[in-house]
Write an enzyme that holds these catalytic residues in place. Structure first.
Site, PDB file in Angstrom:
ATOM      1  N   LYS A 122       0.854  -1.187   0.000  1.00 19.99           N
ATOM      2  CA  LYS A 122       0.000   0.000   0.000  1.00 19.99           C
ATOM      3  C   LYS A 122       0.888   1.235   0.000  1.00 19.99           C
ATOM      4  O   LYS A 122       1.836   1.351   0.769  1.00 19.99           O
ATOM      5  CB  LYS A 122      -0.876   0.025   1.245  1.00 19.99           C
TER       6      LYS A 122
HETATM    7  C1  5RP Z   1      -2.480   4.405   8.959  1.00 21.31           C
HETATM    8  C2  5RP Z   1      -2.744   3.601   7.783  1.00 21.31           C
HETATM    9  C3  5RP Z   1      -4.047   3.787   7.108  1.00 21.31           C
HETATM   10  O1  5RP Z   1      -4.663   2.536   7.073  1.00 21.31           O
HETATM   11  C4  5RP Z   1      -3.860   4.305   5.694  1.00 21.31           C
HETATM   12  O2  5RP Z   1      -3.177   5.516   5.714  1.00 21.31           O
HETATM   13  C5  5RP Z   1      -5.191   4.409   4.941  1.00 21.31           C
HETATM   14  O3  5RP Z   1      -5.998   5.339   5.494  1.00 21.31           O
HETATM   15  P1  5RP Z   1      -6.257   6.765   4.838  1.00 21.31           P
HETATM   16  O4  5RP Z   1      -7.013   6.495   3.553  1.00 21.31           O
HETATM   17  O5  5RP Z   1      -7.092   7.486   5.853  1.00 21.31           O
HETATM   18  O6  5RP Z   1      -4.936   7.398   4.555  1.00 21.31           O
HETATM   19  O7  5RP Z   1      -1.962   2.785   7.387  1.00 21.31           O
HETATM   20  O8  5RP Z   1      -1.126   4.315   9.261  1.00 21.31           O
END
Ligand code: 5RP
Length: 272
Positions: A173
């Site tokens: 991610k």
């Molecule tokens: C926090 C994360 C979140 O899951 C990720 O950032 C996704 O959330 P958002 O769309 O609010 O950024 O890993 O550390």
């Protein structure tokens, strides 16, 4: 790849189109009760029907999601820091693989902080977690966290994603950026995007559209869904872009249509 890993991954990325909509509600692990996630059960409940997997910590899973839910769980297993601490990158593995198996997790999630003070530690955490997960057929999602001082550009994000893939992550991610296709191209495993800070709905849908167009395998989105005043309509619109290839205009139309249908339904509920 091991059958168990492929089977679990197929619960996260739909095998029909290789894409998925993961709802991220793990933010409290270092942010505490952040806005609109103060009561996670309340936030999560209406979205469960539309999310294809749910990313969260064991504490919130146990208390805020009923065990008869069949939503695939992406269990955050890294942490140990807080927004008040010395350095957010100083993470450790906080949950064992055995615990993840007890919780029937479909995937394990852990952050890496490339270029940070604790880069080595977090990359070593990832390698260990991949070894442990692979012993039990559980895939690992590497979250490429970005420190305040780090640029979210394609060069940096491609570096982080590639390293995650090289160390064996099964899914990565990251954030959307200009020249995102280079990030995807350089990473040997599917890449999904975080939404980041809350944006106006149309901008968040635009971000989703561009990411999918540039090769993302879906989203792991939090704030842009549940900090919206219309979270259900928002996740429906995101899904429509990810799986049904709707344009931003079309998804905005579906957002407004669903919003009207729902407010009529709520009105009817109030009057009956
Ligand atoms: C926090 C994360 C979140 O899951 C990720 O950032 C996704 O959330 P958002 O769309 O609010 O950024 O890993 O550390």
């Amino acid at each position: 790849m091991d059958w168990g890993i492929r089977n679990r991954l197929s619960r996260i990325l739909n095998p029909q189109d290789g894409k998925g909509v993961m709802l991220a509600v793990d933010h409290g692990y270092f942010l505490g009760p952040t806005e609109k996630l103060e009561n996670p059960r309340k936030t999560i409940k209406p979205l469960l029907k539309y999310a294809e997997s749910l990313m969260l910590t064991r504490g919130i899973l146990r208390r805020c999601v009923d065990p008869d839910s069949d939503i695939p769980i992406v269990l955050r297993v890294s942490g140990g820091t807080s927004i008040l601490g010395e350095d957010l990158s100083n993470e450790t593995i906080t949950t064992s693989v055995e615990e993840a198996i007890k919780l029937n997790a479909s995937c394990l999630a852990l952050s890496i902080f490339v270029g940070s003070k604790y880069e080595h530690q977090t990359l070593s955490n990832l390698s260990k977690l991949v070894d442990q997960g692979e012993n039990y057929g559980i895939p690992v999602l590497a979250v490429t966290a970005v420190g305040k001082e780090m640029a979210r550009d394609a060069r940096y994000l491609a570096l982080s994603c590639r390293i995650a893939g090289e160390l064996g992550a099964h899914l990565v991610k990251t954030y959307y950026c200009e020249n995102f296709e280079n990030v995807v191209e350089g990473c040997p495993v599917p890449v999904i995007i975080a939404g980041g800070k809350k944006l106006p709905e149309k901008e968040a849908l635009n971000l989703t559209f561009n990411a999918i167009k540039d090769g993302a395998s879906g989203v792991d989105m939090g704030r842009n869904i549940w900090q919206s005043n219309y979270p259900v309509e928002m996740i429906q619109a995101v899904r429509a872009i990810v799986h049904d290839k709707l344009t931003v205009e079309e998804s905005m139309n579906s957002f407004f249509l669903n919003k009207n249908i729902r407010s009529n339904e709520l009105e009817t509920l109030k009057t009956t």
